[in-house]
Design an enzyme around this catalytic site. Structure first.
Site, mmCIF file in Angstrom:
data_model
loop_
_atom_site.group_PDB
_atom_site.id
_atom_site.type_symbol
_atom_site.label_atom_id
_atom_site.label_comp_id
_atom_site.label_asym_id
_atom_site.label_seq_id
_atom_site.Cartn_x
_atom_site.Cartn_y
_atom_site.Cartn_z
ATOM 1 N N PRO A 141 -15.558 2.202 -0.027
ATOM 2 C CG PRO A 141 -17.494 1.379 -1.051
ATOM 3 C CD PRO A 141 -16.077 1.778 -1.340
ATOM 4 N N GLY A 149 -7.680 2.545 3.202
ATOM 5 C CA GLY A 149 -6.480 2.090 3.897
ATOM 6 C C GLY A 149 -5.341 2.003 2.892
ATOM 7 C CG ASP A 150 -1.414 1.579 4.206
ATOM 8 O OD1 ASP A 150 -1.343 2.783 3.903
ATOM 9 O OD2 ASP A 150 -1.101 1.143 5.332
ATOM 10 N NE ARG A 171 -11.082 -5.612 5.770
ATOM 11 C CZ ARG A 171 -10.355 -5.493 4.678
ATOM 12 N NH1 ARG A 171 -10.465 -4.429 3.956
ATOM 13 N NH2 ARG A 171 -9.529 -6.427 4.315
ATOM 14 N NE ARG A 211 -7.290 -5.176 9.929
ATOM 15 C CZ ARG A 211 -6.418 -5.745 9.087
ATOM 16 N NH1 ARG A 211 -5.976 -6.944 9.302
ATOM 17 N NH2 ARG A 211 -5.992 -5.068 8.034
ATOM 18 N N GLY A 226 0.448 -5.012 2.868
ATOM 19 C CA GLY A 226 -0.789 -5.462 3.508
ATOM 20 C C GLY A 226 -1.625 -6.375 2.623
ATOM 21 C CD GLU A 227 -3.911 -5.359 -0.548
ATOM 22 O OE1 GLU A 227 -4.821 -6.079 -0.984
ATOM 23 O OE2 GLU A 227 -4.103 -4.525 0.363
HETATM 24 N N1 LIG Z 1 -16.069 -1.946 -2.808
HETATM 25 C C1 LIG Z 1 -15.146 -2.804 -2.361
HETATM 26 N N2 LIG Z 1 -15.509 -3.937 -1.742
HETATM 27 C C2 LIG Z 1 -14.598 -4.781 -1.251
HETATM 28 N N3 LIG Z 1 -13.260 -4.608 -1.325
HETATM 29 C C3 LIG Z 1 -12.837 -3.506 -1.949
HETATM 30 C C4 LIG Z 1 -13.740 -2.542 -2.478
HETATM 31 N N4 LIG Z 1 -13.034 -1.542 -3.007
HETATM 32 C C5 LIG Z 1 -11.729 -1.862 -2.830
HETATM 33 N N5 LIG Z 1 -11.612 -3.041 -2.186
HETATM 34 C C6 LIG Z 1 -10.397 -3.741 -1.745
HETATM 35 O O1 LIG Z 1 -10.305 -3.658 -0.328
HETATM 36 C C7 LIG Z 1 -8.965 -3.885 0.057
HETATM 37 C C8 LIG Z 1 -8.638 -3.208 1.372
HETATM 38 O O2 LIG Z 1 -8.799 -1.854 1.199
HETATM 39 P P1 LIG Z 1 -8.289 -0.725 2.198
HETATM 40 O O3 LIG Z 1 -6.850 -0.780 2.340
HETATM 41 O O4 LIG Z 1 -8.917 0.511 1.732
HETATM 42 O O5 LIG Z 1 -8.980 -1.103 3.580
HETATM 43 P P2 LIG Z 1 -8.387 -1.656 4.916
HETATM 44 O O6 LIG Z 1 -9.546 -1.814 5.818
HETATM 45 O O7 LIG Z 1 -7.291 -0.841 5.448
HETATM 46 O O8 LIG Z 1 -7.833 -3.018 4.517
HETATM 47 P P3 LIG Z 1 -6.360 -3.550 4.633
HETATM 48 O O9 LIG Z 1 -6.010 -3.471 6.059
HETATM 49 O O10 LIG Z 1 -6.492 -4.933 4.092
HETATM 50 O O11 LIG Z 1 -5.492 -2.665 3.763
HETATM 51 C C9 LIG Z 1 -8.135 -3.400 -1.100
HETATM 52 O O12 LIG Z 1 -7.269 -4.415 -1.470
HETATM 53 C C10 LIG Z 1 -9.125 -3.128 -2.232
HETATM 54 O O13 LIG Z 1 -8.762 -3.798 -3.401
#
Ligand SMILES: Nc1ncnc2c1ncn2[C@@H]1O[C@H](COP(=O)(O)OP(=O)(O)OP(=O)(O)O)[C@@H](O)[C@H]1O
Length: 486
Positions: free
Chosen positions: A156, A214-215, A317, A323, A464-465
């Site tokens: 979410p 996301g990824d 984000r 971003r 991305g981590e």
């Molecule tokens: N409920 C949550 N609250 C916060 N972080 C979460 C939650 N669920 C998953 N995550 C973490 O959020 C991180 C980013 O997730 P995601 O890739 O879906 O989004 P993103 O906006 O594309 O971020 P990124 O660009 O860092 O990949 C993941 O490493 C995941 O572990």
């Protein structure tokens, strides 16, 4: 034209005309054609590949649309859902949701018509959805629509934070139209998805695992699978990518392989990849770092400029993928260089089709003479196994999903801010690979040893981590993963 599998007379219904126009309907492997039998002979063709599902239904309200006719209690309708490729006024293609409603009145009783339409329905499903039994599923798993079930994770907090809303308002209806059952898990914290994938004893019963995110969540799925004792078979479970994050490199790459109009509506083309339940093998990468002996990567490894941009822009984000642009501007203004040794094993025509021998531990030398090593100051080191590492970042133009290649980019110092800006700007077209100050090589493995002088302000990024800067090595695992892609 391919051979006709089934043909019949139906009544094609448009708008609120539920009686419809008598039409001959022909189904082949590739298309469903509906041809009016009357003088007009109007013909409509639906690509089977664009169909996601179909439902049998009866007219709920016998008064509606039939005011001038006797009440119809015996007809049965076949409603077909498809997403055809259309052009908008600017002539760029996009996927448009359409339905075709066919009334069956072949038999005098409702039950007989129902049976008949159900046969059409199951014939259509056998063409539009994969019937594959994946190696992770037991041979006794019945392959019925009820047995095809997805495990769906929604983050979410991905990107602008609307993934759950999008699931409820859009994705759910796709799954309904495609007649796919699923279990939904809304992640609550970092690592939640990975833990479930790693520990679940129920996992083999699923047809696939899907991330609405996301990824980042995809990274958790692949690493959760990798941490399982039964990885050798569970690596075969197909994974689906429905982009909702700020970095959606895999979903973008899959659309690129199919030449799909991703930018118009990323969700539609990505959901189509999932609901057809067709999957393909993809390369993964085995990673060792000083602190993490074994990780799996499906997307990219980065250090230096682009990794810093990725991590430093994370607090933005909420503005989605923009971003990266804002982060890039900030980082180029304060350009840094990093001392390191990079070694790589170039592809010399011998792309490994099977798993290569494990690399020596990070603290042991690379004895193979084919390794190329460079030591010095670097601006950026980045690698990927797919063409796109973000929506507009066409990093490895020649990359194919299962080519057995890691595409490695090395940018050595000195380079000017202007050159770095040019590098970043040309990445949306993929022309950065031709810049003379960029080394871009296909490799099967690489090792990066940052110099001790590199401080904690730089990051190492895997898919991305964020990891702290540390020694890392990567080797290709050819075709070790599976991804939903039609
Ligand atoms: N409920 C949550 N609250 C916060 N972080 C979460 C939650 N669920 C998953 N995550 C973490 O959020 C991180 C980013 O997730 P995601 O890739 O879906 O989004 P993103 O906006 O594309 O971020 P990124 O660009 O860092 O990949 C993941 O490493 C995941 O572990």
């Amino acid at each position: 034209m391919s051979d006709i599998i089934q043909e019949d007379i139906f009544y094609y219904c448009e708008e609120k005309n539920f009686r419809g126009i008598e039409s001959k309907v022909c189904l082949s492997q590739l298309s469903l054609t509906i041809t009016e039998t009357g003088s007009g002979n109007k013909k409509r063709t639906i690509n089977v590949d664009d169909v996601i599902g179909c439902l049998c239904m009866r007219n709920q309200d016998p008064n509606e649309g039939q005011r001038n006719h006797e009440q119809d209690t015996v007809s049965v309708f076949l409603c077909i859902y498809f997403y055809s490729l259309s052009k908008n006024f600017k002539k760029s293609p996009y996927r448009k949701r359409e339905t075709a409603l066919l009334r069956c009145h072949k038999y005098p009783s409702f039950v007989e018509n129902c049976d008949h339409v159900a046969k059409w329905q199951s014939m259509l499903y056998s063409l539009i959805q994969s019937k594959e039994l994946y190696p992770h599923m037991s041979a006794t798993t019945p392959n019925t629509s009820e047995s095809r079930r997805l495990l769906i994770f929604v983050n979410p907090n991905s990107g602008p934070g609307v993934a759950l809303k999008t699931f409820n308002t859009r994705i759910r209806s796709f799954l309904g139209e495609a007649n796919i059952s699923y279990d939904l898990i809304v992640t609550t914290h970092v690592g939640h998805c990975q833990k479930i994938v790693q520990d679940s004893t129920d996992l083999p019963k699923y047809t696939g695992i899907v991330a609405v995110s996301g990824d980042g969540l995809l990274y958790e799925i692949f690493n959760g699978l990798f941490a399982r004792e039964d990885w050798a078979t569970m690596c075969e479970i197909p994974v689906g990518a429905i982009p909702q994050g700020s970095g959606n490199g895999l979903a973008r790459s899959l659309a690129h392989f199919n030449d799909e109009p991703y930018l118009y509506d990323p969700l539609v083309v990505s959901v189509l990849n999932v609901v057809k339940l067709k999957s393909r093998e993809m390369d993964l990468c085995l990673i060792n770092t000083t602190n993490f002996p074994k990780l799996i990567s499906f997307l990219s490894v980065g250090w230096g400029l682009m990794a810093d941009i990725d991590i430093e822009s994370e607090r933005l984000r909420m503005i989605g993928e923009a971003r990266f642009t804002v982060g890039a501007l900030a980082r180029v203004m304060r350009l840094r260089t990093y001392k390191a040794t990079i070694s790589y094993l170039p592809v010399d025509g011998n792309v490994p089709s099977e798993q290569m021998a494990p690399l020596p531990p990070l603290d042991e030398p690379l004895s193979d003479q084919r390794w190329v090593t460079e030591t010095g100051e670097f601006v950026c080191i980045y690698s990927s196994m797919v063409p796109f590492i973000g929506t507009d970042l066409f990093f490895a133009p020649k990359s194919v999903l299962n080519d057995g290649i890691i595409w490695l980019m090395i940018v050595k110092a000195p380079v000017s801010k202007f050159q770095v800006t040019q590098l970043l700007l040309s990445m949306d077209k993929g022309t950065h690979v031709q810049l003379p100050w960029v080394t871009f090589v296909p490799v099967t493995a690489f090792r990066l040893i940052p110099d001790k002088s590199v401080g904690p302000q730089s990051y190492l990024v895997v898919d991305g981590e964020k990891l702290d800067t540390q020694a890392i090595q990567a080797q290709i695992l050819p075709r070790k993963g599976r991804i939903f892609m039609r």
